[in-house]
Design a protein around this motif. Structure first.
Motif, mmCIF file in Angstrom:
data_model
loop_
_atom_site.group_PDB
_atom_site.id
_atom_site.type_symbol
_atom_site.label_atom_id
_atom_site.label_comp_id
_atom_site.label_asym_id
_atom_site.label_seq_id
_atom_site.Cartn_x
_atom_site.Cartn_y
_atom_site.Cartn_z
ATOM 1 N N ARG A 13 0.828 -1.216 0.000
ATOM 2 C CA ARG A 13 0.000 0.000 0.000
ATOM 3 C C ARG A 13 0.857 1.259 0.000
ATOM 4 N N ASP A 14 1.942 1.264 0.858
ATOM 5 C CA ASP A 14 2.675 2.520 1.088
ATOM 6 C C ASP A 14 4.082 2.542 0.490
ATOM 7 N N ILE A 15 4.828 1.460 0.709
ATOM 8 C CA ILE A 15 6.257 1.482 0.384
ATOM 9 C C ILE A 15 6.502 1.293 -1.109
ATOM 10 N N PHE A 16 5.936 0.248 -1.666
ATOM 11 C CA PHE A 16 6.219 -0.053 -3.069
ATOM 12 C C PHE A 16 5.802 1.083 -4.009
ATOM 13 N N PRO A 17 4.593 1.624 -3.863
ATOM 14 C CA PRO A 17 4.216 2.717 -4.793
ATOM 15 C C PRO A 17 5.158 3.915 -4.690
ATOM 16 N N GLU A 21 10.043 3.463 -8.886
ATOM 17 C CA GLU A 21 11.158 3.665 -9.829
ATOM 18 C C GLU A 21 12.375 2.861 -9.429
ATOM 19 N N LEU A 22 12.644 2.844 -8.134
ATOM 20 C CA LEU A 22 13.784 2.064 -7.636
ATOM 21 C C LEU A 22 13.598 0.589 -7.997
ATOM 22 N N PHE A 23 12.442 0.051 -7.697
ATOM 23 C CA PHE A 23 12.224 -1.374 -7.948
ATOM 24 C C PHE A 23 12.279 -1.685 -9.443
ATOM 25 N N GLU A 24 11.758 -0.780 -10.254
ATOM 26 C CA GLU A 24 11.814 -1.013 -11.694
ATOM 27 C C GLU A 24 13.256 -0.963 -12.204
ATOM 28 N N SER A 25 14.059 -0.094 -11.611
ATOM 29 C CA SER A 25 15.466 0.005 -12.051
ATOM 30 C C SER A 25 16.233 -1.272 -11.732
ATOM 31 N N GLN A 30 21.525 -6.515 -10.657
ATOM 32 C CA GLN A 30 22.049 -5.985 -9.393
ATOM 33 C C GLN A 30 23.527 -5.662 -9.530
ATOM 34 N N GLN A 31 23.927 -4.578 -8.895
ATOM 35 C CA GLN A 31 25.339 -4.198 -8.845
ATOM 36 C C GLN A 31 25.720 -3.813 -7.412
ATOM 37 N N PRO A 32 25.527 -4.732 -6.471
ATOM 38 C CA PRO A 32 25.883 -4.409 -5.092
ATOM 39 C C PRO A 32 27.397 -4.228 -4.971
ATOM 40 N N GLN A 51 21.067 1.826 6.388
ATOM 41 C CA GLN A 51 20.070 2.617 5.643
ATOM 42 C C GLN A 51 20.295 2.518 4.140
ATOM 43 N N THR A 52 20.368 1.278 3.666
ATOM 44 C CA THR A 52 20.591 1.056 2.250
ATOM 45 C C THR A 52 19.346 0.440 1.612
ATOM 46 N N VAL A 53 19.164 0.738 0.333
ATOM 47 C CA VAL A 53 17.980 0.264 -0.394
ATOM 48 C C VAL A 53 18.296 -1.083 -1.043
#
Ligand SMILES: [Zn+2]
Length: 209
Positions: A13-17, A21-25, A30-32, A51-53
């Motif tokens: 409901r809150d986080i994903f929307p 853009e981050l999730f689509e990117s 992945q390039q951790p 505090q990393t995404v």
């Protein structure tokens, strides 16, 4: 399970929307830049502390943040994941992070706790040298002091174990990979890093420096 499903509902409901853009990117791959090896303890949450995404940390979590030495016959998932991180993802840093009140390290110092969990006992046997060190150097110290010494010593030793793997040693030698032993005090919310020049743990700066 109820907490998980309620959390998932909040995420949808809150986080994903808000972070779509981050999730689509992340679909591009992945390039951790960091492999973060720490304990399975539920109180240690690497992405929260740093505090990393998603997409930032490649992670290994196991009981006691142990890394089998090269050729120890215990390769399994931990070593395979290190190999993938170094050879395929080309991470630039590996962190081994122990933590306060670690149950695995408590059990290492008090093996009577392990009579009903033989697999855990066999796994922790890799860290026997740390127990020997603590008994020799801090035999008369308080339980708290012995545990702190064990956790910090273990983080350093496991980092040395990471470096026994030739592909890791070669990447370090080429200057492409740096290794760090950390300690996380989850009650105070503070990270400590081992200074390789002194082998002492020092608080990490918390001003972003
Ligand atoms: Zn632990």
């Amino acid at each position: 399970m109820k907490k998980l499903l309620e959390g998932y509902a909040r995420f949808r409901r809150d986080i994903f929307p808000a972070q779509r853009e981050l999730f689509e990117s992340l679909a591009a791959g992945q390039q951790p830049e960091t492999l973060f090896i720490t304990c399975s303890d539920s109180r240690v949450v690497p992405s929260l502390i740093t505090q990393t995404v998603p997409g930032t940390l490649f992670q290994i979590q196991n009981a006691g943040n142990l890394v089998p030495r090269y050729g120890a016959g215990l390769s399994g998932g931990t070593v395979a994941t290190i190999e993938y991180a170094v050879m395929v993802l080309r991470v630039r840093d590996i962190v081994v992070c122990g933590h306060s009140d670690c149950g695995a390290m408590k059990a290492l110092l008090d093996p009577d706790q392990l009579t009903e969990v033989p697999q855990v006992a066999a796994w922790l046997a890799q860290a026997h040298g740390t127990r020997t060190f603590v008994e020799a150097e801090l035999g008369d110290a308080s339980t708290e002091a012995r545990l702190l010494a064990a956790v910090q010593r273990n983080a350093r030793v496991q980092l040395e174990n990471v470096c026994t793997h030739p592909l890791v040693a070669a990447a370090v030698e080429r200057g492409e990979l740096r290794l760090h032993a950390w300690y996380y005090d989850f009650v105070r919310g503070v990270l400590w890093a081992c200074n390789p020049a002194t082998n002492e743990f020092e608080q990490l700066p918390d001003d972003g420096g």
